[in-house]
Design a protein around this motif. Structure first.
Motif, PDB file in Angstrom:
ATOM      1  N   GLY A  22     -31.250  30.395  30.265  1.00 61.01           N
ATOM      2  CA  GLY A  22     -31.068  30.982  28.936  1.00 61.01           C
ATOM      3  C   GLY A  22     -30.136  30.267  27.999  1.00 61.01           C
ATOM      4  O   GLY A  22     -29.086  30.796  27.610  1.00 61.01           O
ATOM      5  N   SER A  23     -30.519  29.057  27.635  1.00 59.72           N
ATOM      6  CA  SER A  23     -29.742  28.281  26.658  1.00 59.72           C
ATOM      7  C   SER A  23     -30.575  28.124  25.399  1.00 59.72           C
ATOM      8  O   SER A  23     -31.810  28.107  25.454  1.00 59.72           O
ATOM      9  CB  SER A  23     -29.429  26.905  27.253  1.00 59.72           C
ATOM     10  N   THR A  48     -35.542  31.968  34.076  1.00 57.88           N
ATOM     11  CA  THR A  48     -34.678  33.147  34.250  1.00 57.88           C
ATOM     12  C   THR A  48     -35.061  34.179  33.174  1.00 57.88           C
ATOM     13  O   THR A  48     -35.755  33.842  32.198  1.00 57.88           O
ATOM     14  CB  THR A  48     -33.194  32.773  34.101  1.00 57.88           C
ATOM     15  N   THR A  97     -27.556  26.684  32.244  1.00 54.89           N
ATOM     16  CA  THR A  97     -26.440  27.425  31.632  1.00 54.89           C
ATOM     17  C   THR A  97     -25.206  27.369  32.540  1.00 54.89           C
ATOM     18  O   THR A  97     -25.317  27.097  33.749  1.00 54.89           O
ATOM     19  CB  THR A  97     -26.807  28.908  31.448  1.00 54.89           C
ATOM     20  N   ALA A  98     -24.069  27.706  31.958  1.00 53.98           N
ATOM     21  CA  ALA A  98     -22.821  27.802  32.743  1.00 53.98           C
ATOM     22  C   ALA A  98     -23.021  28.851  33.837  1.00 53.98           C
ATOM     23  O   ALA A  98     -22.563  28.678  34.978  1.00 53.98           O
ATOM     24  CB  ALA A  98     -21.672  28.200  31.833  1.00 53.98           C
ATOM     25  N   ASN A  99     -23.730  29.911  33.504  1.00 51.69           N
ATOM     26  CA  ASN A  99     -23.982  30.996  34.462  1.00 51.69           C
ATOM     27  C   ASN A  99     -24.780  30.504  35.667  1.00 51.69           C
ATOM     28  O   ASN A  99     -24.416  30.756  36.817  1.00 51.69           O
ATOM     29  CB  ASN A  99     -24.743  32.113  33.730  1.00 51.69           C
ATOM     30  N   ALA A 129     -26.399  22.516  29.402  1.00 57.68           N
ATOM     31  CA  ALA A 129     -26.321  22.588  27.936  1.00 57.68           C
ATOM     32  C   ALA A 129     -25.456  23.796  27.642  1.00 57.68           C
ATOM     33  O   ALA A 129     -25.717  24.877  28.177  1.00 57.68           O
ATOM     34  CB  ALA A 129     -27.707  22.762  27.330  1.00 57.68           C
TER      35      ALA A 129
HETATM   36  C1  LIG Z   1     -28.349  32.413  21.196  1.00 56.55           C
HETATM   37  C2  LIG Z   1     -27.732  32.160  22.547  1.00 56.55           C
HETATM   38  C3  LIG Z   1     -27.615  30.887  22.993  1.00 56.55           C
HETATM   39  C4  LIG Z   1     -27.038  30.632  24.258  1.00 56.55           C
HETATM   40  N1  LIG Z   1     -26.930  29.338  24.678  1.00 56.55           N
HETATM   41  C5  LIG Z   1     -26.303  29.090  25.849  1.00 56.55           C
HETATM   42  C6  LIG Z   1     -26.156  27.748  26.288  1.00 56.55           C
HETATM   43  O1  LIG Z   1     -26.573  26.793  25.646  1.00 56.55           O
HETATM   44  N2  LIG Z   1     -25.522  27.552  27.476  1.00 56.55           N
HETATM   45  C7  LIG Z   1     -25.026  28.569  28.228  1.00 56.55           C
HETATM   46  O2  LIG Z   1     -24.436  28.308  29.278  1.00 56.55           O
HETATM   47  N3  LIG Z   1     -25.207  29.842  27.849  1.00 56.55           N
HETATM   48  C8  LIG Z   1     -25.820  30.140  26.678  1.00 56.55           C
HETATM   49  N4  LIG Z   1     -25.976  31.447  26.258  1.00 56.55           N
HETATM   50  C9  LIG Z   1     -25.530  32.514  27.171  1.00 56.55           C
HETATM   51  C10 LIG Z   1     -26.525  32.734  28.285  1.00 56.55           C
HETATM   52  O3  LIG Z   1     -27.800  33.051  27.750  1.00 56.55           O
HETATM   53  C11 LIG Z   1     -26.040  33.853  29.196  1.00 56.55           C
HETATM   54  O4  LIG Z   1     -24.862  33.443  29.872  1.00 56.55           O
HETATM   55  C12 LIG Z   1     -27.097  34.292  30.180  1.00 56.55           C
HETATM   56  O5  LIG Z   1     -26.561  35.302  31.009  1.00 56.55           O
HETATM   57  C13 LIG Z   1     -27.578  33.144  31.041  1.00 56.55           C
HETATM   58  O6  LIG Z   1     -28.511  33.607  31.979  1.00 56.55           O
HETATM   59  P1  LIG Z   1     -29.271  32.619  32.968  1.00 56.55           P
HETATM   60  O7  LIG Z   1     -28.263  31.652  33.478  1.00 56.55           O
HETATM   61  O8  LIG Z   1     -29.751  33.528  34.048  1.00 56.55           O
HETATM   62  O9  LIG Z   1     -30.385  32.018  32.216  1.00 56.55           O
HETATM   63  C14 LIG Z   1     -26.569  31.720  25.055  1.00 56.55           C
HETATM   64  C15 LIG Z   1     -26.730  33.002  24.591  1.00 56.55           C
HETATM   65  C16 LIG Z   1     -27.292  33.238  23.331  1.00 56.55           C
HETATM   66  C17 LIG Z   1     -27.442  34.651  22.857  1.00 56.55           C
END
Ligand SMILES: Cc1cc2nc3c(=O)[nH]c(=O)nc-3n(C[C@H](O)[C@H](O)[C@H](O)COP(=O)(O)O)c2cc1C
Length: 420
Positions: A22-23, A48, A97-99, A129
């Motif tokens: 989710g980036s 994800t 993502t960092a997550n 990213a």
């Molecule tokens: C508009 C938007 C952009 C985002 N971009 C990033 C990103 O580039 N990198 C990142 O680590 N988290 C980003 N986030 C936060 C992640 O979407 C969030 O931590 C999410 O829980 C990640 O879930 P996943 O790792 O399961 O995909 C963003 C959130 C939003 C709302």
């Protein structure tokens, strides 16, 4: 000729799992997918829940030609968290993502992508990213370090304008950089090509009588993993092995021995042929002085004394005969690991010693995993965490190769003054 943005034919029929998280950079994964497919890869996309807020699975489905997987629990489907990594040649997470990096480092499995990473054995390429200074957060730094130490390729994000409008470090690496990293991970390394490695492995068996012997708990797995890795990296390998149950690696010449004396002979006669010697065998230090040719009977005896004598110290004897060979030894210890290993390195005139504490849980004899500290002659220490023995074998070969290269460059003839 190298076509910009293409990895060439090396990805033909390679099975790649593309993890999308989710980036805001998730849209770039669409272009990456197209490049992978164009280069002949068979790509399965895993998204994800957050990733699906940015790009629809339909986009990836149409472009990959395969259904997108998003759930661990899906009705009537195979266990994707097992089957996808099992079939994959590489897993690429772009953007990461960092997550998702934190979950991978901590070994969490709360969605399909993270659970898959816990079962996968193939190379992992992570292209982070992130915005808002996340990349330099101590937690992210630590988790990236953990993944790299485990052998994952984590690309540095690039510097430039971010989605927030700020300028910073966090832009997804260029597509060509990601493609090159995938290609490098999949292309077999041939850095040991032209080298001839003599590897010893396994225990020795020192006979007491025709049915009994003194031995140790060595399984041979570490030495076999080194032989296999070195062969895969282009070396000619002779494996001198004590009795083990480990399958013989393909393309490796095997010399089977039982005793320390046989191992000494087998290693000594091949020393001159070799350019590097890696002694992973657990050779008996002592053997029965008077092995007998008939089975010792217990009748009438309440005790039995066994007189032992020293076996030949193979490492020391090879070290004394060596010419230009790089010598790598192992120190399996139960206490004062580093001090004992350093003493052994000096006493035996080695270039590198692999020190491992055999009392570490999940490591050492018999286990498929091992942790070790590499100590070189200059006192350089490299700590390697618990990892599969095959990965450790590659890490040992990496360090040994660096030492071999620096030695060979020092041995290069000195240019004549004024010459070009
Ligand atoms: C508009 C938007 C952009 C985002 N971009 C990033 C990103 O580039 N990198 C990142 O680590 N988290 C980003 N986030 C936060 C992640 O979407 C969030 O931590 C999410 O829980 C990640 O879930 P996943 O790792 O399961 O995909 C963003 C959130 C939003 C709302």
């Amino acid at each position: 000729m190298r076509i910009f943005g293409s990895t060439g034919p090396t990805l033909t029929r390679k099975r790649i799992v593309l993890g999308v998280t989710g980036s805001i950079a998730a849209y770039k994964a669409v272009s990456l997918l197209r490049a992978l497919v164009r280069d002949g890869a068979i790509v399965q996309v895993v998204m994800t829940q957050s990733a699906m807020k940015f790009v629809t699975p339909l986009t990836f489905e149409v472009l990959s030609g395969h259904p997108v997987s998003t759930e661990v629990f899906e009705a009537h489907q195979e266990m994707k968290h097992l089957s996808l990594p099992e079939q994959a040649d590489a897993i690429v997470i772009a953007p990461a993502t960092a997550n998702c990096i934190a979950k991978a480092a901590l070994g969490m499995g709360d969605d399909l992508l993270s659970t898959m990473l816990l079962t996968s054995q193939c190379p992992l390429i992570v292209a982070p990213a992130m915005d808002g200074g996340m990349w330099t957060h101590p937690s992210v730094i630590e988790h990236v370090g953990t993944l790299r130490a485990r052998g994952a390729i984590v690309l540095d994000p690039e510097e430039g304008p971010l989605a927030s409008g700020r300028i910073g470090h966090g832009r997804l690496a260029e597509e060509t950089t990601i493609l090159e990293a995938i290609q490098t991970a999949l292309a077999p390394r041939r850095d040991w090509q032209g080298q001839r490695i003599l590897v010893s492995a396994g225990p020795t068996q020192e006979p007491i009588d025709p049915v009994r012997f003194i031995s140790n708990r060595s399984s041979g797995k570490m030495g076999y993993a080194i032989a296999e890795a070195a062969q895969a990296r282009g070396a000619q390998v002779v494996l001198v092995t004590g009795p083990t149950a480990v399958p013989i690696p393909r393309g490796v010449e095997v010399v089977s021995v039982d005793t320390a004396e046989e191992m000494t002979k087998a290693m000594s006669t091949r020393l001159a042929w070799s350019t590097a010697v890696i002694m992973a065998a657990a050779v008996a230090d002592f053997r029965p002085m008077h092995p007998v040719s008939q089975k010792i009977k217990k009748q009438g005896r309440s005790e039995q004394t066994l007189h032992l004598e020293r076996t030949t110290d193979i490492l020391a004897s090879l070290s004394a005969q060596r010419t230009t060979q790089l010598m790598v030894g192992f120190a399996a210890e139960t206490n004062d690991l580093i001090a004992h290993a350093q003493d052994k390195l000096t006493a035996k005139g080695l270039d590198l010693i692999v020190a491992n504490d055999v009392t570490t849980e999940g490591a050492g004899f018999g286990s498929d995993q091992n942790a070790a500290t590499l100590i070189d002659r200059q006192g350089g220490l490299t700590e390697l965490p618990l990892m599969p023995k095959r990965a450790l074998a590659d890490a040992i070969l990496n360090r040994a190769h660096e030492l071999l290269q620096s030695r060979q460059s020092h041995q290069a003839p000195t240019p004549i003054a004024g010459g070009r």
